[in-house]
Design an enzyme around this catalytic site. Sequence first.
Site, mmCIF file in Angstrom:
data_model
loop_
_atom_site.group_PDB
_atom_site.id
_atom_site.type_symbol
_atom_site.label_atom_id
_atom_site.label_comp_id
_atom_site.label_asym_id
_atom_site.label_seq_id
_atom_site.Cartn_x
_atom_site.Cartn_y
_atom_site.Cartn_z
ATOM 1 N N ASN A 37 0.869 -1.183 0.000
ATOM 2 C CA ASN A 37 0.000 0.000 0.000
ATOM 3 C C ASN A 37 0.902 1.227 0.000
ATOM 4 O OD1 ASN A 37 -1.853 2.020 0.452
ATOM 5 N ND2 ASN A 37 -2.171 1.513 2.622
ATOM 6 N N TRP A 38 0.978 1.879 -1.167
ATOM 7 C CA TRP A 38 1.905 3.022 -1.292
ATOM 8 C C TRP A 38 1.337 4.283 -0.644
ATOM 9 C CZ3 TRP A 38 3.900 2.788 -7.091
ATOM 10 C CH2 TRP A 38 4.545 1.558 -7.286
ATOM 11 N N LYS A 39 0.104 4.227 -0.198
ATOM 12 C CA LYS A 39 -0.574 5.387 0.419
ATOM 13 C C LYS A 39 -0.444 6.606 -0.507
ATOM 14 C CE LYS A 39 0.581 3.454 4.893
ATOM 15 N NZ LYS A 39 0.161 3.460 6.270
ATOM 16 N N HIS B 67 -9.523 0.689 4.811
ATOM 17 C CA HIS B 67 -8.252 0.905 5.527
ATOM 18 C C HIS B 67 -8.501 1.815 6.730
ATOM 19 C CE1 HIS B 67 -4.165 2.194 6.359
ATOM 20 N NE2 HIS B 67 -3.768 1.128 5.681
ATOM 21 N N GLU C 1 -6.885 4.192 7.895
ATOM 22 C CA GLU C 1 -6.669 5.629 7.643
ATOM 23 C C GLU C 1 -7.902 6.247 6.997
ATOM 24 O OE1 GLU C 1 -2.930 5.263 5.585
ATOM 25 O OE2 GLU C 1 -1.953 4.686 7.460
ATOM 26 N N GLU D 127 -5.391 -5.536 10.572
ATOM 27 C CA GLU D 127 -4.449 -4.437 10.754
ATOM 28 C C GLU D 127 -4.765 -3.706 12.055
ATOM 29 O OE1 GLU D 127 -2.471 -3.148 6.905
ATOM 30 O OE2 GLU D 127 -4.269 -1.959 7.080
ATOM 31 N N GLY E 295 2.010 2.149 10.697
ATOM 32 C CA GLY E 295 2.877 3.315 10.551
ATOM 33 C C GLY E 295 3.554 3.737 11.841
ATOM 34 N N SER F 191 3.268 -2.219 10.304
ATOM 35 C CA SER F 191 4.722 -2.128 10.514
ATOM 36 C C SER F 191 5.459 -3.417 10.153
ATOM 37 C CB SER F 191 5.033 -1.697 11.947
ATOM 38 O OG SER F 191 4.522 -0.399 12.194
ATOM 39 N N GLY G 54 2.733 -1.166 4.296
ATOM 40 C CA GLY G 54 2.705 0.255 3.977
ATOM 41 C C GLY G 54 4.115 0.770 3.723
ATOM 42 N N GLY G 55 4.713 1.358 4.761
ATOM 43 C CA GLY G 55 6.018 2.020 4.636
ATOM 44 C C GLY G 55 7.067 1.195 3.910
HETATM 45 C C1 PEP Z 1 -0.837 -0.103 5.796
HETATM 46 O O1 PEP Z 1 -0.771 0.977 5.200
HETATM 47 O O2 PEP Z 1 -1.773 -0.871 5.595
HETATM 48 C C2 PEP Z 1 0.217 -0.434 6.743
HETATM 49 C C3 PEP Z 1 0.146 -1.573 7.371
HETATM 50 O O3 PEP Z 1 1.216 0.498 6.922
HETATM 51 P P1 PEP Z 1 2.628 0.240 7.639
HETATM 52 O O4 PEP Z 1 3.199 -1.042 7.070
HETATM 53 O O5 PEP Z 1 3.456 1.424 7.296
HETATM 54 O O6 PEP Z 1 2.356 0.106 9.106
#
Ligand code: PEP
Length: 259
Positions: free
Chosen positions: A9-11, A94, A96, A166, A172, A212, A233-234
């Site tokens: 997930n590049w957000k 998600h 967010e 999640e 994040g 994470s 994500g990151g």
């Molecule tokens: C996500 O965006 O779904 C996510 C899990 O982010 P991160 O890996 O950065 O925690």
Amino acid sequence: MRKPIIAGNWKCHLTLQEASALIAGLKDSCDTDAVEVVVCPPFTALATAAQSLKGSRIRLGAQDVFWEPHGAFTGEISPTMLVDVGCRYVVVGHSERRTHFGESDQSVQRKLLAALKYALVPIVCIGETLAERDANLTFNVLTRQLEGALGTLSTDEVRRLILAYEPVWAIGTGRNASPGQAQEAHAFIRKWLATRWGLEAGDAVRIQYGGSVNAANAAGLLQQPDVDGALVGGASLSAEAFAAIVRAAVEAPSKAITR
Ligand code: PEP
């Protein structure tokens, strides 16, 4: 077997040039049959990403979708548009979007149904906040989110979706759930699915962990019997880190369907 699925997930990151460069790196390091590998760029980069991914097994997903196929809905992107640009997956619900954009279990359900209707594979995100975990409400929250989003689905529809557990406190933050915490939640979700739609459907649905995930912690999480992949994500913004997570999935024990 439940085939592992690793999705990035590049957000709200990456220009077109940066997206193409990242995909070039992923094509060199993540193009495998053993794992379903998916990238979810922002809407602006989907067409470029679709072009760049040509000739590889890496698949394209979006980060959100509206539930109508077209109409006067300024700013929205429809499921048919996503299919048209080359998407096969879409992230729905998600945290967010739930936190910053007011998504409810009801809107998540509408998006999920629209995705299924237009043959997109929805990656449905659920998870508790830290306050909810501390108050021992994790399973109540998961049950409410599952019921709200999936409650009306047929067995066939449930089997076509992917769930992503999640925990909000892990997204994040650099603080991932321990393998044991992830397994406990995943086993709960699978049991809930089995109670609702039968053991076979419960066994068939893939459940990703997200929060994470990185090159260092992926193996421990992916070795858990009910963890069928990761939503990243990151770490998905680095070809090297993402490739290490994909490798951890390739090396994890296969997730046999037991019945
Ligand atoms: C996500 O965006 O779904 C996510 C899990 O982010 P991160 O890996 O950065 O925690």
